[in-house]
Design an enzyme around this catalytic site. Structure first.
Site, PDB file in Angstrom:
ATOM      1  N   THR A  29       2.806  91.692  -3.208  1.00 15.61           N
ATOM      2  CA  THR A  29       1.945  92.137  -4.433  1.00 15.61           C
ATOM      3  C   THR A  29       2.538  91.995  -5.610  1.00 15.61           C
ATOM      4  O   THR A  29       3.816  91.403  -5.725  1.00 15.61           O
ATOM      5  CB  THR A  29       1.170  93.743  -4.345  1.00 15.61           C
ATOM      6  N   ASN A  30       2.003  92.240  -6.620  1.00 16.68           N
ATOM      7  CA  ASN A  30       2.549  92.187  -7.804  1.00 16.68           C
ATOM      8  C   ASN A  30       2.891  93.639  -8.576  1.00 16.68           C
ATOM      9  O   ASN A  30       1.893  94.352  -8.300  1.00 16.68           O
ATOM     10  CB  ASN A  30       1.587  91.398  -9.295  1.00 16.68           C
ATOM     11  N   LEU A  31       3.839  93.873  -9.578  1.00 11.34           N
ATOM     12  CA  LEU A  31       3.783  95.218 -10.316  1.00 11.34           C
ATOM     13  C   LEU A  31       2.744  95.096 -11.493  1.00 11.34           C
ATOM     14  O   LEU A  31       2.915  94.552 -12.289  1.00 11.34           O
ATOM     15  CB  LEU A  31       5.293  95.178 -10.840  1.00 11.34           C
TER      16      LEU A  31
END
Ligand code: C5P
Length: 214
Positions: A29-31
């Site tokens: 995932t991405n922050l």
């Protein structure tokens, strides 16, 4: 009496990260807290727009008057966007879409057998570029979160993805917090907005979009 800036406009947006599953309990995932996207959805709704917000996994409350569609992966986000795009006047891609997803998602939990683990990834579709390239494309707005060289990358995205507006910020300025400092890039050049709360920055973006539309 002041007419609302986006009265009668239908806005479709993405926000939050995407989650690309590796197995039933893990993924890439991405922050992204979703705060900027949700603030922008709120500002668009307050400006009189009819807002549909396609959101990746975040823990943000749905702003009043906003229709929310929850998704996990980039492919699900793309599908939800394409389902709504033909009835939209404005598309704003705020989501931090994962650039890659695992080629395969394991049906069962991957066990720790080897000393190393190799995963093959494949490129995700660029949702924003695809929307902006549609024959009847809505007025398309993108975000550029960069760690350096913001002007170059943001201006590059404006032309490469055929956008009307790119909202650029250096990631160290905005990530996770409640304030943000952005620069707006359009055909006329660069327009810095002052450091402010994400709600105020969102209202600044809405006001710039309404100027460009008129
Ligand atoms: O090229 P980059 O990923 O930095 O572009 C960021 C902009 O493109 C953001 O507006 C983001 O929401 C959008 N985007 C997208 N689909 C992708 C990657 C980025 O819509 N797969």
């Amino acid at each position: 009496f002041q007419p609302k800036l986006l009265a009668g406009k239908r806005v479709l947006m993405t926000a939050g990260p995407t989650f690309e599953a590796l197995d039933p309990v893990r993924g890439l995932t991405n922050l992204s807290s979703g705060k900027m996207g949700f603030a922008l959805a709120r500002a668009c709704a307050e400006a009189g727009a009819e807002v549909t917000l396609v959101s990746g996994p975040v823990s943000q409350p749905t702003p009043a008057g906003v229709t929310r569609v929850d998704v996990k992966s980039a492919l699900q986000m793309r599908e939800a966007v394409l389902n709504h795009v033909s009835t939209s006047d404005i598309f704003i891609g705020v989501a931090a879409v994962a650039d890659y997803r695992p080629v395969e998602t394991a049906a069962d939990k991957i066990k720790k057998t080897g000393e190393t683990l190799t995963v093959e990834f494949t490129r995700n579709p660029d949702i924003l570029a695809e929307v902006a390239a549609l024959p009847a494309a809505p007025f398309s707005v993108g975000f550029a979160a960069e760690s350096r060289d913001l002007d170059n990358y943001a201006q590059g995205k404006l032309s490469a993805k055929k956008l009307k507006l790119v909202v650029g910020n250096l990631v160290q300025d905005g990530m996770g917090g409640d304030t943000n400092q952005v620069v707006l890039f359009d055909a006329a050049g660069r327009h810095p907005l002052p450091l402010a709360s994400k709600d105020e920055v969102a209202r600044g973006i809405v006001s710039h979009i309404s100027k460009l539309l008129s």
